[in-house]
Scaffold this motif. Structure first.
Motif, mmCIF file in Angstrom:
data_model
loop_
_atom_site.group_PDB
_atom_site.id
_atom_site.type_symbol
_atom_site.label_atom_id
_atom_site.label_comp_id
_atom_site.label_asym_id
_atom_site.label_seq_id
_atom_site.Cartn_x
_atom_site.Cartn_y
_atom_site.Cartn_z
ATOM 1 N N THR A 115 9.460 1.166 -4.501
ATOM 2 C CA THR A 115 8.837 2.127 -4.261
ATOM 3 C C THR A 115 7.359 2.054 -3.813
ATOM 4 O O THR A 115 6.846 2.760 -3.144
ATOM 5 C CB THR A 115 9.200 3.449 -5.067
ATOM 6 N N ASP A 116 6.865 1.078 -4.686
ATOM 7 C CA ASP A 116 5.514 0.702 -4.379
ATOM 8 C C ASP A 116 5.260 0.170 -3.280
ATOM 9 O O ASP A 116 4.104 0.570 -2.266
ATOM 10 C CB ASP A 116 5.027 -0.175 -5.448
ATOM 11 N N THR A 117 6.102 -0.724 -2.551
ATOM 12 C CA THR A 117 5.954 -1.209 -1.429
ATOM 13 C C THR A 117 6.528 -0.133 -0.304
ATOM 14 O O THR A 117 5.800 -0.179 0.760
ATOM 15 C CB THR A 117 7.220 -2.463 -1.122
ATOM 16 N N LEU A 118 7.310 0.792 -0.647
ATOM 17 C CA LEU A 118 7.343 2.107 0.409
ATOM 18 C C LEU A 118 6.112 2.694 0.763
ATOM 19 O O LEU A 118 5.658 3.041 1.453
ATOM 20 C CB LEU A 118 8.372 2.923 -0.191
ATOM 21 N N ARG A 119 5.469 3.016 -0.749
ATOM 22 C CA ARG A 119 4.065 3.500 -0.684
ATOM 23 C C ARG A 119 2.910 3.053 0.437
ATOM 24 O O ARG A 119 2.252 3.589 1.279
ATOM 25 C CB ARG A 119 3.543 3.993 -1.958
ATOM 26 N N ARG A 120 2.816 1.618 -0.023
ATOM 27 C CA ARG A 120 1.810 0.993 0.810
ATOM 28 C C ARG A 120 2.279 0.867 2.235
ATOM 29 O O ARG A 120 1.292 0.825 3.094
ATOM 30 C CB ARG A 120 1.876 -0.734 0.338
ATOM 31 N N ALA A 121 3.565 0.891 2.681
ATOM 32 C CA ALA A 121 4.034 0.666 3.858
ATOM 33 C C ALA A 121 3.565 2.166 4.443
ATOM 34 O O ALA A 121 3.264 2.096 5.677
ATOM 35 C CB ALA A 121 5.491 0.292 4.054
ATOM 36 N N GLY A 168 -0.069 2.510 5.108
ATOM 37 C CA GLY A 168 -0.889 1.537 5.835
ATOM 38 C C GLY A 168 -1.092 1.985 7.070
ATOM 39 O O GLY A 168 -1.013 3.212 7.543
ATOM 40 N N ASN A 169 -1.796 1.146 8.139
ATOM 41 C CA ASN A 169 -2.281 1.539 9.593
ATOM 42 C C ASN A 169 -1.374 0.932 10.418
ATOM 43 O O ASN A 169 -1.667 1.145 11.677
ATOM 44 C CB ASN A 169 -3.581 0.941 9.467
ATOM 45 N N THR A 170 -0.076 0.324 10.147
ATOM 46 C CA THR A 170 0.636 -0.301 11.033
ATOM 47 C C THR A 170 2.096 0.242 10.642
ATOM 48 O O THR A 170 2.264 0.471 9.479
ATOM 49 C CB THR A 170 0.485 -1.736 11.560
ATOM 50 N N GLY A 171 3.150 0.123 11.475
ATOM 51 C CA GLY A 171 4.456 0.471 11.072
ATOM 52 C C GLY A 171 5.261 -0.872 10.692
ATOM 53 O O GLY A 171 6.326 -0.825 10.167
ATOM 54 N N ASN A 172 4.623 -2.027 11.006
ATOM 55 C CA ASN A 172 5.127 -3.241 10.579
ATOM 56 C C ASN A 172 5.837 -3.639 9.298
ATOM 57 O O ASN A 172 6.942 -3.852 9.008
ATOM 58 C CB ASN A 172 4.155 -4.407 10.695
ATOM 59 N N ASN A 173 5.048 -3.122 8.264
ATOM 60 C CA ASN A 173 5.496 -3.354 6.635
ATOM 61 C C ASN A 173 6.648 -2.141 6.546
ATOM 62 O O ASN A 173 7.517 -2.560 5.927
ATOM 63 C CB ASN A 173 4.176 -2.971 5.839
ATOM 64 N N LEU A 174 6.518 -1.175 7.401
ATOM 65 C CA LEU A 174 7.620 -0.039 6.895
ATOM 66 C C LEU A 174 8.796 -0.496 7.657
ATOM 67 O O LEU A 174 10.046 -0.369 7.270
ATOM 68 C CB LEU A 174 7.101 1.215 7.664
ATOM 69 N N LEU A 175 8.788 -1.079 8.866
ATOM 70 C CA LEU A 175 9.759 -1.573 9.592
ATOM 71 C C LEU A 175 10.741 -2.534 8.946
ATOM 72 O O LEU A 175 12.019 -2.884 8.725
ATOM 73 C CB LEU A 175 9.575 -2.312 10.973
ATOM 74 N N SER A 176 9.768 -3.410 7.959
ATOM 75 C CA SER A 176 10.425 -4.467 7.084
ATOM 76 C C SER A 176 11.476 -3.926 6.078
ATOM 77 O O SER A 176 12.348 -4.593 5.527
ATOM 78 C CB SER A 176 9.491 -5.461 6.426
ATOM 79 N N LEU A 177 11.324 -2.584 5.715
ATOM 80 C CA LEU A 177 12.180 -2.025 4.789
ATOM 81 C C LEU A 177 13.624 -1.535 5.199
ATOM 82 O O LEU A 177 14.378 -1.014 4.643
ATOM 83 C CB LEU A 177 11.459 -0.746 4.107
ATOM 84 N N TYR A 178 13.888 -1.522 6.784
ATOM 85 C CA TYR A 178 14.998 -1.042 7.278
ATOM 86 C C TYR A 178 15.888 -2.222 7.513
ATOM 87 O O TYR A 178 15.375 -3.488 7.883
ATOM 88 C CB TYR A 178 14.863 -0.615 8.700
ATOM 89 N N ALA A 179 17.218 -2.000 7.356
ATOM 90 C CA ALA A 179 18.232 -3.198 7.731
ATOM 91 C C ALA A 179 18.347 -3.239 9.261
ATOM 92 O O ALA A 179 17.819 -2.371 9.864
ATOM 93 C CB ALA A 179 19.742 -2.674 7.194
#
Length: 121
Positions: free
Chosen positions: A11-17, A20-31
């Motif tokens: 969930t810390d990674t989720l918060r940072r993603a 953040g200012n791009t969707g790239n880190n958030l995209l990495s959390l998806y299958a």
């Protein structure tokens, strides 16, 4: 927050993603085969917007994160293979958006997500 017991979903990674200012880190959390259903004023429960796979999800995230707005993760609860979280956003002009998500996790990645969102009009 941190990593949920028995899950690789951080969930810390989720918060940072999210914050953040791009969707790239958030995209990495998806299958790779993830699905998102979005319900809002324009996409009602009987006809939600449905996105299939990381390609379509990437297009959504690129659009959202290209806008003049901030994102904040307000709350997140993880239980087993499910998580729920609240995200609040604000456009540069002060318009606010609130989104509630319920996700299903598989191997620590989001495999299914329902987003219910509302915004100032």
């Amino acid at each position: 927050m941190g990593t949920a017991a028995g899950s690789a979903f951080d969930t810390d990674t989720l918060r940072r993603a999210i914050e953040g200012n791009t969707g790239n880190n958030l995209l990495s959390l998806y299958a790779d085969d993830a699905e998102i259903r979005i319900v809002d004023r324009n996409n009602q429960p009987s006809h939600p917007t449905v996105l299939h796979g990381r390609g379509q999800i990437a297009e959504l995230l690129d659009d959202v994160y290209s806008r003049d707005m901030t994102h904040r993760l307000d709350r997140c609860v993880v239980q087993g293979d499910h998580a729920a979280y609240c995200e609040s956003c604000e456009y540069g002009d002060g318009t606010r958006v609130l989104a509630e998500s319920m996700v299903t996790l598989r191997d620590g990645k989001i495999s299914d997500q329902l987003i219910i969102q509302a915004w100032d009009e």
